[in-house]
Design a protein around this motif. Sequence first.
Motif, PDB file in Angstrom:
ATOM      1  N   UNK A  54       0.826  -1.209   0.000  1.00 20.91           N
ATOM      2  CA  UNK A  54       0.000   0.000   0.000  1.00 20.91           C
ATOM      3  C   UNK A  54       0.863   1.264   0.000  1.00 20.91           C
ATOM      4  N   UNK A  55       1.883   1.314   0.846  1.00 18.72           N
ATOM      5  CA  UNK A  55       2.704   2.523   0.903  1.00 18.72           C
ATOM      6  C   UNK A  55       3.579   2.635  -0.339  1.00 18.72           C
ATOM      7  N   UNK A  56       3.863   1.498  -0.997  1.00 21.10           N
ATOM      8  CA  UNK A  56       4.661   1.524  -2.214  1.00 21.10           C
ATOM      9  C   UNK A  56       3.972   2.216  -3.367  1.00 21.10           C
ATOM     10  N   UNK A  57       2.649   2.412  -3.235  1.00 27.04           N
ATOM     11  CA  UNK A  57       1.913   3.135  -4.266  1.00 27.04           C
ATOM     12  C   UNK A  57       2.024   4.652  -4.107  1.00 27.04           C
ATOM     13  N   UNK A  58       2.582   5.080  -2.967  1.00 28.16           N
ATOM     14  CA  UNK A  58       2.676   6.517  -2.696  1.00 28.16           C
ATOM     15  C   UNK A  58       4.113   6.969  -2.448  1.00 28.16           C
ATOM     16  N   UNK A  61      10.124   3.089  -4.295  1.00 31.44           N
ATOM     17  CA  UNK A  61      10.455   1.766  -3.765  1.00 31.44           C
ATOM     18  C   UNK A  61      11.769   1.783  -2.993  1.00 31.44           C
ATOM     19  N   UNK A  62      12.705   2.605  -3.441  1.00 31.11           N
ATOM     20  CA  UNK A  62      13.979   2.681  -2.731  1.00 31.11           C
ATOM     21  C   UNK A  62      13.789   3.250  -1.329  1.00 31.11           C
ATOM     22  N   UNK A  63      12.863   4.203  -1.193  1.00 27.04           N
ATOM     23  CA  UNK A  63      12.565   4.775   0.113  1.00 27.04           C
ATOM     24  C   UNK A  63      11.840   3.762   0.998  1.00 27.04           C
TER      25      UNK A  63
END
Length: 304
Positions: A54-58, A61-63
């Motif tokens: 879910x957070x990868x959509x916002x 990916x490196x973060x």
Amino acid sequence: MYKQSSALFFQVLTSMHAGGDSQLGVVDLPIQREGHTRFPKVEASSLKGSIRRAVGQHAEQSEVARFFGPTDQGELYASALSFSDARLLFFPVRSVKGVFAWVTCPFVLQRFIDDMKLVHINDLVLPDLENSIPLVTNSPSRIVSDNKVMLEEYVFDVNTDTSGVFSTFIQQLISKLPASELIKRHLESHAIIVSDDDFADFVQLSTEIITRIRINDETGTVDGNGLFNEEYLPSESILYSLVFVSDEHKATSDQYQAEKAENINVIIEKWIPETMQIGANLTLGKGFVAVKMVRGGSGHDKAD
């Protein structure tokens, strides 16, 4: 050692299938359950994966990998975030009056209070539950008729918490739950505490069982091996999980310095969306949950 902690609260919006092991019996694909209580849960690994997606959509990916851990096997460093299993707090049960009730029990509530202390959330107070079960709040209850509540086929003689402590507990809890109008308007009037044994029966016998079929593309008929049953945690279930945060473990570089736990806690709170999906059958609209993150205290704090 963790330095920050928070709690995550979930309201299931559409029935959710976090799949457990296959088993012999009526249900081919059961949900995840605790081994010793058989209460439904969402395992920490499933929950963390869903939140990461879910957070990868916002976020980049490196973060995300900096705090959730690497996906590249060539990089080895620990996640700065530790999640507990999502445990059940309230379970919806069909009621003759008021449509349904939000049901919990003394064991679940006491464990919830103990878990909250782990993340230094200490402002929740339970009513005195000795000799008072089943118990409803002292606000006008929409599930009570003539001092009785009928849940599924079971009829309970109920007590009203005249002290008001249960209502106060619910009001304090609502401030921490996702901002659902249904919860804000109806949790207090539909909440009931039943015995541990009755709660165990409800969560084992009152989940949703859906029969599905697989169609053979060539014949357009049911595949011979395509009939199966799936178990779902019903919508309006309320769960919670604990989050523990440490400093970033990834080695520093010339590009950035390792993030501190305090900052990671703030970043993750911003990243987590108000709604997300957990479990299987996402393309069927299953597993939507409302989410709210409530910050706890420091790992150096002492619980009350």
